[in-house]
Design an enzyme around this catalytic site. Structure first.
Site, PDB file in Angstrom:
ATOM      1  N   ARG A  17      36.417  30.433  35.432  1.00 14.54           N
ATOM      2  CA  ARG A  17      36.311  30.768  36.854  1.00 14.54           C
ATOM      3  C   ARG A  17      36.524  32.248  37.130  1.00 14.54           C
ATOM      4  O   ARG A  17      36.313  32.721  38.235  1.00 14.54           O
ATOM      5  CB  ARG A  17      37.313  29.912  37.658  1.00 14.54           C
ATOM      6  CG  ARG A  17      36.907  28.446  37.741  1.00 14.54           C
ATOM      7  CD  ARG A  17      38.078  27.541  38.141  1.00 14.54           C
ATOM      8  NE  ARG A  17      38.954  27.215  37.016  1.00 14.54           N
ATOM      9  CZ  ARG A  17      40.021  26.407  37.101  1.00 14.54           C
ATOM     10  NH1 ARG A  17      40.353  25.872  38.250  1.00 14.54           N
ATOM     11  NH2 ARG A  17      40.760  26.150  36.029  1.00 14.54           N
ATOM     12  N   GLN A  75      43.893  28.035  18.291  1.00 10.96           N
ATOM     13  CA  GLN A  75      43.143  26.851  18.738  1.00 10.96           C
ATOM     14  C   GLN A  75      41.683  27.292  18.735  1.00 10.96           C
ATOM     15  O   GLN A  75      41.179  27.834  19.715  1.00 10.96           O
ATOM     16  CB  GLN A  75      43.594  26.431  20.146  1.00 10.96           C
ATOM     17  CG  GLN A  75      42.900  25.175  20.644  1.00 10.96           C
ATOM     18  CD  GLN A  75      43.091  24.948  22.148  1.00 10.96           C
ATOM     19  OE1 GLN A  75      43.433  25.849  22.903  1.00 10.96           O
ATOM     20  NE2 GLN A  75      42.862  23.712  22.585  1.00 10.96           N
ATOM     21  N   ASN A 173      51.230  19.405  40.047  1.00 10.56           N
ATOM     22  CA  ASN A 173      51.813  19.785  38.759  1.00 10.56           C
ATOM     23  C   ASN A 173      51.742  21.303  38.590  1.00 10.56           C
ATOM     24  O   ASN A 173      50.673  21.893  38.678  1.00 10.56           O
ATOM     25  CB  ASN A 173      51.022  19.081  37.650  1.00 10.56           C
ATOM     26  CG  ASN A 173      51.362  19.621  36.275  1.00 10.56           C
ATOM     27  OD1 ASN A 173      52.501  19.984  36.006  1.00 10.56           O
ATOM     28  ND2 ASN A 173      50.361  19.676  35.391  1.00 10.56           N
ATOM     29  N   ASN A 231      43.294  31.343  38.476  1.00  9.33           N
ATOM     30  CA  ASN A 231      42.024  30.901  37.904  1.00  9.33           C
ATOM     31  C   ASN A 231      40.839  31.751  38.338  1.00  9.33           C
ATOM     32  O   ASN A 231      39.806  31.738  37.694  1.00  9.33           O
ATOM     33  CB  ASN A 231      41.767  29.440  38.294  1.00  9.33           C
ATOM     34  CG  ASN A 231      42.916  28.543  37.840  1.00  9.33           C
ATOM     35  OD1 ASN A 231      43.218  28.467  36.654  1.00  9.33           O
ATOM     36  ND2 ASN A 231      43.587  27.912  38.783  1.00  9.33           N
ATOM     37  N   ARG A 337      46.771  64.960  30.442  1.00 12.37           N
ATOM     38  CA  ARG A 337      46.351  63.908  29.512  1.00 12.37           C
ATOM     39  C   ARG A 337      47.410  63.715  28.417  1.00 12.37           C
ATOM     40  O   ARG A 337      48.393  64.448  28.339  1.00 12.37           O
ATOM     41  CB  ARG A 337      44.982  64.273  28.934  1.00 12.37           C
ATOM     42  CG  ARG A 337      43.885  64.197  30.001  1.00 12.37           C
ATOM     43  CD  ARG A 337      42.602  64.845  29.534  1.00 12.37           C
ATOM     44  NE  ARG A 337      42.189  64.349  28.227  1.00 12.37           N
ATOM     45  CZ  ARG A 337      41.340  64.985  27.417  1.00 12.37           C
ATOM     46  NH1 ARG A 337      40.833  66.170  27.780  1.00 12.37           N
ATOM     47  NH2 ARG A 337      41.021  64.469  26.260  1.00 12.37           N
ATOM     48  N   ASN A 390      38.904  74.599  22.094  1.00 10.70           N
ATOM     49  CA  ASN A 390      39.611  73.966  20.983  1.00 10.70           C
ATOM     50  C   ASN A 390      38.687  73.180  20.057  1.00 10.70           C
ATOM     51  O   ASN A 390      39.099  72.774  18.989  1.00 10.70           O
ATOM     52  CB  ASN A 390      40.720  73.043  21.515  1.00 10.70           C
ATOM     53  CG  ASN A 390      40.188  71.933  22.409  1.00 10.70           C
ATOM     54  OD1 ASN A 390      39.202  72.116  23.114  1.00 10.70           O
ATOM     55  ND2 ASN A 390      40.834  70.799  22.375  1.00 10.70           N
ATOM     56  N   ARG A 444      35.155  91.999  25.951  1.00  9.07           N
ATOM     57  CA  ARG A 444      34.083  91.831  26.939  1.00  9.07           C
ATOM     58  C   ARG A 444      33.216  93.078  26.933  1.00  9.07           C
ATOM     59  O   ARG A 444      33.635  94.143  26.471  1.00  9.07           O
ATOM     60  CB  ARG A 444      34.671  91.625  28.337  1.00  9.07           C
ATOM     61  CG  ARG A 444      35.434  92.848  28.823  1.00  9.07           C
ATOM     62  CD  ARG A 444      36.256  92.570  30.073  1.00  9.07           C
ATOM     63  NE  ARG A 444      36.831  93.780  30.588  1.00  9.07           N
ATOM     64  CZ  ARG A 444      37.966  93.852  31.264  1.00  9.07           C
ATOM     65  NH1 ARG A 444      38.683  92.767  31.463  1.00  9.07           N
ATOM     66  NH2 ARG A 444      38.389  94.996  31.729  1.00  9.07           N
TER      67      ARG A 444
HETATM   68  C1  UD1 Z   1      46.420  22.901  34.549  1.00  4.08           C
HETATM   69  C2  UD1 Z   1      46.918  21.444  34.594  1.00  4.08           C
HETATM   70  C3  UD1 Z   1      47.103  21.043  36.042  1.00  4.08           C
HETATM   71  C4  UD1 Z   1      48.078  21.988  36.734  1.00  4.08           C
HETATM   72  C5  UD1 Z   1      47.639  23.444  36.570  1.00  4.08           C
HETATM   73  C6  UD1 Z   1      48.752  24.361  37.037  1.00  4.08           C
HETATM   74  C7  UD1 Z   1      45.915  20.387  32.638  1.00  4.08           C
HETATM   75  C8  UD1 Z   1      44.914  19.430  32.164  1.00  4.08           C
HETATM   76  N1  UD1 Z   1      45.958  20.583  33.954  1.00  4.08           N
HETATM   77  O1  UD1 Z   1      45.161  22.905  35.173  1.00  4.08           O
HETATM   78  O2  UD1 Z   1      47.602  19.718  36.138  1.00  4.08           O
HETATM   79  O3  UD1 Z   1      48.167  21.649  38.120  1.00  4.08           O
HETATM   80  O4  UD1 Z   1      47.362  23.745  35.188  1.00  4.08           O
HETATM   81  O5  UD1 Z   1      48.313  25.682  37.088  1.00  4.08           O
HETATM   82  O6  UD1 Z   1      46.676  20.912  31.871  1.00  4.08           O
HETATM   83  N2  UD1 Z   1      44.391  26.437  27.692  1.00  4.08           N
HETATM   84  C9  UD1 Z   1      44.439  26.454  26.313  1.00  4.08           C
HETATM   85  N3  UD1 Z   1      43.557  25.706  25.607  1.00  4.08           N
HETATM   86  C10 UD1 Z   1      42.620  24.915  26.200  1.00  4.08           C
HETATM   87  C11 UD1 Z   1      42.573  24.886  27.617  1.00  4.08           C
HETATM   88  C12 UD1 Z   1      43.475  25.651  28.334  1.00  4.08           C
HETATM   89  O7  UD1 Z   1      45.264  27.149  25.727  1.00  4.08           O
HETATM   90  O8  UD1 Z   1      41.861  24.260  25.480  1.00  4.08           O
HETATM   91  C13 UD1 Z   1      45.331  27.273  28.448  1.00  4.08           C
HETATM   92  C14 UD1 Z   1      44.639  28.255  29.379  1.00  4.08           C
HETATM   93  O9  UD1 Z   1      44.419  29.500  28.723  1.00  4.08           O
HETATM   94  C15 UD1 Z   1      45.616  28.376  30.556  1.00  4.08           C
HETATM   95  C16 UD1 Z   1      46.382  27.054  30.514  1.00  4.08           C
HETATM   96  O10 UD1 Z   1      46.107  26.448  29.277  1.00  4.08           O
HETATM   97  O11 UD1 Z   1      46.518  29.446  30.385  1.00  4.08           O
HETATM   98  C17 UD1 Z   1      45.958  26.125  31.641  1.00  4.08           C
HETATM   99  O12 UD1 Z   1      44.559  25.875  31.535  1.00  4.08           O
HETATM  100  P1  UD1 Z   1      43.620  25.831  32.800  1.00  4.08           P
HETATM  101  O13 UD1 Z   1      42.247  25.544  32.378  1.00  4.08           O
HETATM  102  O14 UD1 Z   1      43.832  27.016  33.670  1.00  4.08           O
HETATM  103  O15 UD1 Z   1      44.203  24.512  33.543  1.00  4.08           O
HETATM  104  P2  UD1 Z   1      44.088  24.118  35.054  1.00  4.08           P
HETATM  105  O16 UD1 Z   1      42.747  23.533  35.296  1.00  4.08           O
HETATM  106  O17 UD1 Z   1      44.506  25.234  35.910  1.00  4.08           O
HETATM  107 CA    CA Z   2      45.048  27.344  35.546  1.00  7.71          CA
END
Ligand code: UD1
Ligand code: CA
Length: 453
Positions: A17, A75, A173, A231, A337, A390, A444
């Site tokens: 997003r 991952q 959550n 997001n 700088r 320089n 000069r």
């Molecule tokens: C997630 C929660 C949601 C909660 C919200 C809070 C899940 C399924 N949902 O949703 O219930 O309300 O956070 O902000 O967890 N990430 C990984 N590996 C993956 C996918 C995601 O490391 O395969 C990491 C992302 O980089 C991120 C975090 O997990 O930092 C959360 O992932 P994101 O996709 O933002 O979850 P939400 O849809 O926001």
């Molecule tokens: Ca999120």
């Protein structure tokens, strides 16, 4: 915090997003990557016992946090937050933790204090799976906390259906969990991706644990805004604004005079002494430090700059990796700088650029000058339009100017070259060979005056 609790940051996602190919956790707030904030809060509680799951452009994340790469878990395919936890589980077990605090990497406003309070509550309830819930007027894309018949579970926004799950309660959550590893590890293989996103959700652990008769606890933190997840660009800049206000309020509280405070942006690593005067619009980022009695006026950007006591930075300057000693004056319109050093009571004025150069005590470069790879002795005067040449197209060379020298206006000093102490270079000179101490150098064409035809 208890030795047997480890921490895990989930930071492998792309952040679709955000509409950008760079990993979301490297997007900056007040000059620091989003991930820095989570790491900072957790390091305060766990020291080195923090692991981070990385995946999308893990190379870029590693380059931004080189000191943490031995604490990274890869991952390779990002199949969801539950899958991310599963990738880290062997390492968590190997490190011998009883519990793990899991936090989303996209929640930079979370504070160590708030996390500690949550863990207290979860540990004293002896829960196997605990998570933070908050109350929001609009549940948006957050997972919904559904409580029914004494049971609690989390239903993701995409999968939520009021007719099946009951009317929304506004409880969502927050994305922070405390998990007892021995209880949760056996459940991971039972996570399924049979949902609207086709992902393995960490949030399904709540329902699974409940069905197993384990102790599940939602710790409600009310309307605490610190748990918002980022997001989209809109959420990014909104969170950055919350942080900005927090930092500026802290400076005012500590006795820094912050004028036009709404347009002052100070990063979390910057240190500003009480009594300093700042005026917006102004940006202070990185490891910038400003000592007592200094004044930094409006329209300045300082990154990793060290400003000494009683220094004045006039408007419209850009300083990066520069050091300005006590009593010196900078600008207006100066560019310092990396490696620029202004010693005590020295002065650079308008349209002066310095790189990897030192201006000695009380020396002055007032106007239209470039000093690169140069060392200027104490008390010297660098005339308007002086350029240290320089770069020969291949290599950089040094210019050395002794104490008390005077460089006439519009001179080019072709490096490598030395101008001795007390020497005088005539205006408009091109200096290609060394000038001894106390000598006069003219490089000069001689003026010719003839009768007009
Ligand atoms: C997630 C929660 C949601 C909660 C919200 C809070 C899940 C399924 N949902 O949703 O219930 O309300 O956070 O902000 O967890 N990430 C990984 N590996 C993956 C996918 C995601 O490391 O395969 C990491 C992302 O980089 C991120 C975090 O997990 O930092 C959360 O992932 P994101 O996709 O933002 O979850 P939400 O849809 O926001
Ligand atoms: Ca999120």
């Amino acid at each position: 915090m208890h030795e047997r609790i480890g921490a895990l940051i989930l930071a492998a996602g792309k952040g679709t997003r955000m509409k950008s190919d760079a990993p979301k956790v490297l997007k900056t707030l007040l000059g620091e990557p989003m991930l820095w904030y989570g790491q900072n809060a957790l390091a305060g509680l766990f020291g080195r016992r923090v692991l981070t799951v990385v995946g999308h452009r893990a190379d870029l994340v590693a380059a931004a946090f080189p000191h943490l790469t031995d604490r990274f878990v890869l991952q390779a395919e990002q199949l969801g937050t539950g899958h991310a936890l599963a990738q880290a589980m062997p390492r968590l077990l190997e490190e011998g933790y009883e519990h793990v605090l899991v936090a989303n990497g996209d929640a930079p406003l979370v504070t160590a204090g708030s996390l500690a309070a949550f863990m207290e509550a979860a540990l004293s309830a002896r829960s196997d799976v605990a998570f933070v819930s908050i109350e929001l007027p609009e549940a948006g894309a957050y997972g919904r906390v559904v409580r029914r018949d004494g049971a609690v579970r989390i239903v993701e926004a995409k999968d939520y259906d009021a007719s099946r799950h009951g009317p929304a309660t506004g409880e969502i959550n927050a994305g922070v969990y405390l998990l007892r590893l021995a209880a949760v590890a056996p459940l991971l293989s039972r996570l399924s991706n049979d949902n609207k996103s086709g992902e393995y959700y960490i949030t399904d652990l709540v329902g699974l644990a409940q069905a197993e008769g384990l102790t599940v606890l939602a710790v409600n933190r009310g309307d605490d805004p610190a748990y918002c997840g980022i997001n989209s660009p809109t959420e990014l800049v909104a969170a950055e604004e919350v942080l900005r206000r927090r930092i500026v309020a802290g400076l005012l509280e500590a006795g820094v005079v912050v004028r036009a405070a709404d347009s002052v942006r100070v990063g979390p690593r910057a240190a500003v002494a009480p009594g300093v005067e700042l005026c917006g619009p102004l940006e202070l980022y990185g490891a910038t430090s400003i000592a007592a009695g200094a004044c930094v006026s409006s329209h300045n950007v300082l990154v990793d700059a060290a400003i000494g006591e009683n220094v004045t930075v006039h408007p419209f300057c850009h300083l990066q990796g520069a050091r300005v000693a006590r009593g010196a004056q900078v600008g207006p319109f100066a560019r310092l700088r990396p490696g620029a050093v202004l010693e005590e009571d020295s002065r650079v004025g308008n349209f002066v650029e310095m790189k990897k150069s030192t201006l000695g005590k009380g020396a002055k470069a007032g106007h239209l000058t470039y000093l690169g790879d140069a060392k200027v002795g104490a008390g010297s005067n660098i005339g308007a339009g002086t350029i240290t040449c320089n770069y020969d197209g291949v290599n950089k060379h040094a210019t050395t100017i002794g104490e008390g020298a005077f460089i006439g206006s519009n001179s080019s000093l072709v490096a490598p070259v030395t101008v001795g102490a007390g020497a005088l270079v005539g205006a408009g000179s091109v200096i290609t060979s060394d000038v001894p101490d106390g000598a006069l150098a003219l490089g000069r064409g001689r003026q010719v005056v003839k009768p007009r035809k």
